[in-house]
Design a protein around this motif. Structure first.
Motif: not given
Length: 191
Positions: A152-156
């Motif tokens: 979720k932090q890097r959105k990938r």
């Protein structure tokens, strides 16, 4: 083992030559001698009319599929190539303790809401099955990722593989890692 007896005037015994030095000896050992053929005091072979009940060499020890290893003898378990120890947790099987530890770390991150959709042992097709000119088929090549999850932090999407310093350099793994990047645009993260 007693002396080997052969008929008077014999010059060859199996594939060995009989010495004429006055006593009953064979100049060189032969394959037939090693198998027990031609020895007067050897146990009869399978199929002989004089063979005892229970087989040709009832008094001979039973050997396993590899010569020299007695059947039923306990053997030391084989050490894995990379010295990893398989283990379990939460009803899942892991190839190493390092992989199991990473699973616990990812489960903690999942509970904290940092990652989503955690999956284990996800299979990717790297090269599709193909038909050769002679009509036979080539099997497809696969890569099995240890962990796949959405960060979720890097959105990938993140694909992880738990590797030691030695296994990171394995040519098969390196090729599969490159094929993952080429085919899917996924850079495998090595832990």
């Amino acid at each position: 083992m007693g002396a080997i007896r052969y008929a008077e005037g014999t010059t060859d015994f199996g594939t060995a030559r009989v010495s004429d030095c006055g006593h009953n000896r064979i100049a060189a050992p032969s394959r037939d001698f090693d198998r027990g053929e031609g020895m007067a005091d050897a146990p009869p072979r399978r199929g002989d009319a004089t063979a005892p009940e229970g087989g040709a060499h009832a008094q001979a020890p039973a050997y396993g599929p590899f010569m020299g290893k007695k059947a039923g003898a306990s053997s030391k378990p084989k050490t894995p190539k990379y010295r990893n120890r398989k283990c379990q947790a939460d009803g899942k099987h892991f190839d190493s303790e390092k992989e199991r530890t990473r699973y616990f770390e990812l489960m903690a991150r999942l509970r904290r809401g940092e990652i989503a959709d955690l999956r284990l042992q996800v299979r990717y097709v790297l090269i599709d099955r193909g038909l050769r000119d002679d009509g036979t088929t080539e099997r497809a090549s696969h890569y099995v990722a240890d962990f796949v999850y959405f960060d979720k932090q890097r959105k990938r999407l993140t694909v992880e593989d738990v590797k030691s310093e030695i296994t990171k350099k394995n040519p098969t793994y390196v090729l599969k890692r490159k094929l993952m990047l080429s085919r899917y645009g996924i850079s495998v993260t090595e832990i």
